[in-house]
Design a protein around this motif. Structure first.
Motif, PDB file in Angstrom:
ATOM      1  N   LYS A  55      -3.432  -6.853 -45.133  1.00 54.78           N
ATOM      2  CA  LYS A  55      -4.153  -8.008 -45.651  1.00 54.78           C
ATOM      3  C   LYS A  55      -5.518  -7.515 -46.094  1.00 54.78           C
ATOM      4  N   ASP A  56      -6.311  -8.398 -46.682  1.00 56.75           N
ATOM      5  CA  ASP A  56      -7.626  -7.963 -47.151  1.00 56.75           C
ATOM      6  C   ASP A  56      -8.505  -7.440 -46.029  1.00 56.75           C
ATOM      7  N   ASN A  57      -8.299  -7.950 -44.800  1.00 58.99           N
ATOM      8  CA  ASN A  57      -9.173  -7.557 -43.689  1.00 58.99           C
ATOM      9  C   ASN A  57      -8.419  -6.949 -42.506  1.00 58.99           C
ATOM     10  N   ILE A  58      -7.160  -6.632 -42.666  1.00 56.63           N
ATOM     11  CA  ILE A  58      -6.370  -6.017 -41.596  1.00 56.63           C
ATOM     12  C   ILE A  58      -5.697  -4.761 -42.136  1.00 56.63           C
ATOM     13  N   ARG A  59      -5.840  -3.676 -41.400  1.00 59.88           N
ATOM     14  CA  ARG A  59      -5.232  -2.419 -41.824  1.00 59.88           C
ATOM     15  C   ARG A  59      -4.664  -1.659 -40.633  1.00 59.88           C
ATOM     16  N   PHE A  60      -3.667  -0.858 -40.917  1.00 55.02           N
ATOM     17  CA  PHE A  60      -3.050   0.024 -39.930  1.00 55.02           C
ATOM     18  C   PHE A  60      -3.127   1.456 -40.445  1.00 55.02           C
ATOM     19  N   GLU A  61      -3.190   2.405 -39.510  1.00 55.03           N
ATOM     20  CA  GLU A  61      -3.252   3.792 -39.942  1.00 55.03           C
ATOM     21  C   GLU A  61      -2.622   4.725 -38.909  1.00 55.03           C
ATOM     22  N   LEU A  62      -2.165   5.852 -39.391  1.00 54.76           N
ATOM     23  CA  LEU A  62      -1.681   6.937 -38.561  1.00 54.76           C
ATOM     24  C   LEU A  62      -2.741   8.023 -38.590  1.00 54.76           C
ATOM     25  N   GLU A  63      -3.194   8.450 -37.402  1.00 48.40           N
ATOM     26  CA  GLU A  63      -4.319   9.377 -37.296  1.00 48.40           C
ATOM     27  C   GLU A  63      -3.928  10.609 -36.483  1.00 48.40           C
ATOM     28  N   ALA A  64      -4.261  11.778 -36.996  1.00 48.58           N
ATOM     29  CA  ALA A  64      -4.073  13.038 -36.275  1.00 48.58           C
ATOM     30  C   ALA A  64      -5.444  13.664 -36.055  1.00 48.58           C
ATOM     31  N   MET A  65      -5.762  13.982 -34.785  1.00 48.67           N
ATOM     32  CA  MET A  65      -7.071  14.525 -34.455  1.00 48.67           C
ATOM     33  C   MET A  65      -6.933  15.729 -33.526  1.00 48.67           C
ATOM     34  N   LYS A  66      -7.816  16.690 -33.709  1.00 52.04           N
ATOM     35  CA  LYS A  66      -7.872  17.892 -32.890  1.00 52.04           C
ATOM     36  C   LYS A  66      -9.228  17.952 -32.213  1.00 52.04           C
ATOM     37  N   ARG A  67      -9.202  18.226 -30.888  1.00 54.27           N
ATOM     38  CA  ARG A  67     -10.434  18.392 -30.115  1.00 54.27           C
ATOM     39  C   ARG A  67     -10.353  19.739 -29.404  1.00 54.27           C
ATOM     40  N   PHE A  94      -2.369   9.128 -33.150  1.00 51.03           N
ATOM     41  CA  PHE A  94      -2.583   7.723 -32.827  1.00 51.03           C
ATOM     42  C   PHE A  94      -2.031   6.813 -33.926  1.00 51.03           C
ATOM     43  N   LEU A  95      -1.567   5.643 -33.519  1.00 53.80           N
ATOM     44  CA  LEU A  95      -1.323   4.532 -34.422  1.00 53.80           C
ATOM     45  C   LEU A  95      -2.433   3.522 -34.186  1.00 53.80           C
ATOM     46  N   ASN A  96      -3.298   3.339 -35.177  1.00 56.19           N
ATOM     47  CA  ASN A  96      -4.473   2.481 -35.051  1.00 56.19           C
ATOM     48  C   ASN A  96      -4.317   1.194 -35.843  1.00 56.19           C
ATOM     49  N   SER A  97      -5.008   0.159 -35.403  1.00 52.95           N
ATOM     50  CA  SER A  97      -5.109  -1.087 -36.167  1.00 52.95           C
ATOM     51  C   SER A  97      -6.564  -1.553 -36.153  1.00 52.95           C
ATOM     52  N   PHE A  98      -6.993  -2.183 -37.253  1.00 51.39           N
ATOM     53  CA  PHE A  98      -8.385  -2.591 -37.401  1.00 51.39           C
ATOM     54  C   PHE A  98      -8.478  -3.981 -38.011  1.00 51.39           C
ATOM     55  N   TYR A  99      -9.488  -4.722 -37.555  1.00 50.54           N
ATOM     56  CA  TYR A  99      -9.820  -6.014 -38.154  1.00 50.54           C
ATOM     57  C   TYR A  99     -11.203  -5.897 -38.769  1.00 50.54           C
ATOM     58  N   GLU A 100     -11.306  -6.179 -40.062  1.00 49.07           N
ATOM     59  CA  GLU A 100     -12.585  -6.104 -40.771  1.00 49.07           C
ATOM     60  C   GLU A 100     -13.189  -7.491 -40.935  1.00 49.07           C
ATOM     61  N   PHE A 101     -14.489  -7.582 -40.657  1.00 48.94           N
ATOM     62  CA  PHE A 101     -15.202  -8.846 -40.805  1.00 48.94           C
ATOM     63  C   PHE A 101     -15.649  -9.028 -42.257  1.00 48.94           C
ATOM     64  N   GLU A 102     -16.263 -10.165 -42.537  1.00 42.90           N
ATOM     65  CA  GLU A 102     -16.723 -10.448 -43.896  1.00 42.90           C
ATOM     66  C   GLU A 102     -17.777  -9.423 -44.325  1.00 42.90           C
ATOM     67  N   PRO A 103     -17.714  -8.974 -45.567  1.00 40.58           N
ATOM     68  CA  PRO A 103     -18.699  -7.994 -46.052  1.00 40.58           C
ATOM     69  C   PRO A 103     -20.120  -8.549 -45.981  1.00 40.58           C
ATOM     70  N   LEU A 104     -21.048  -7.674 -45.675  1.00 37.27           N
ATOM     71  CA  LEU A 104     -22.464  -8.005 -45.648  1.00 37.27           C
ATOM     72  C   LEU A 104     -23.181  -7.160 -46.693  1.00 37.27           C
TER      73      LEU A 104
END
Length: 214
Positions: A55-67, A94-104
């Motif tokens: 959606k305009d303010n909801i996104r999912f992503e697949l993330e690979a990270m090395k530490r 990781f499988l991540n999900s994010f909620y974005e607020f209204e742009p400022l």
């Protein structure tokens, strides 16, 4: 393939760990020996994520990270001259999900705050552990459940390019050593009955990425 809504974000950051709990092991004679709270220090995570806006303010992503190169340090509580040191590395998906607020907007610059989190799997590898000046203990890897919570902001740079700045709390699960013990000459001695076990990798991180939308 329709790439509308997809994005890719290479990332780098700074990771500062909490104390991971008290380490302990059981010697080959059956004696349990507690260690101090383990310190792991810092690392510089790096990786990439590939995501999609559902959606305009909801996104999912697949993330690979090395530490890499957390520096493990602990000492025996009953005798602080017995210090153990090693390096610890972690690779996480990781499988991540994010909620974005209204742009400022400030001074004609647009930014979008967001909240998110993720679940996944981490492979935590403890390298050879230097138990004293005369002994080493083998390392090993553990596959662990991992999770994270994050809060960040997307700063618009161009139409399809944004700077992603975020704070995240990450729990990468547990780690431990092997049980094989070697002397200074490399000869194998009596194995441990129970490996060095050091709690969980908990980290507070600042991440910076460049989000490119297709």
């Amino acid at each position: 393939m329709d790439l509308d809504g997809y994005y890719i974000t290479p990332k780098v950051g700074y990771s500062a760990t909490e104390k991971s709990g008290q380490m302990s092991f059981t010697a080959n004679n059956g004696t349990a020996r507690p260690q101090s709270d383990v310190k792991l220090g810092t690392s510089n995570p790096y990786g990439v994520s590939i995501g999609k806006y559902v959606k305009d303010n909801i996104r999912f992503e697949l993330e690979a990270m090395k530490r890499d190169d957390y520096n493990l340090v602990a000492y025996r509580i009953s005798d602080t001259s017995f210090t153990v040191r090693s390096n610890l590395n972690s690779t996480a998906l990781f499988l991540n999900s994010f909620y974005e607020f209204e742009p400022l907007s400030i001074s004609n610059k647009s930014f979008i705050p967001y909240l998110g989190g993720g679940i996944g799997s981490s492979s935590n590898k403890l390298e050879t552990l230097n138990r004293s000046s005369t002994q080493t203990v083998s390392g090993t890897s553990m596959e662990e459940f991992a999770y994270k919570l994050s809060a960040g902001t997307l700063f618009s740079l161009k139409e399809k390019l944004s700077l992603d700045v975020a704070y995240q709390y990450v729990n990468l699960g547990e780690f431990q050593s092997g049980v094989e013990v070697y002397n200074a000459a490399g000869a194998r001695q009596g194995d441990l009955q129970k490996a060095f076990h050091g709690g969980e990798i908990e980290s507070h991180e600042i991440m910076i990425g460049l989000q490119f939308k297709f």
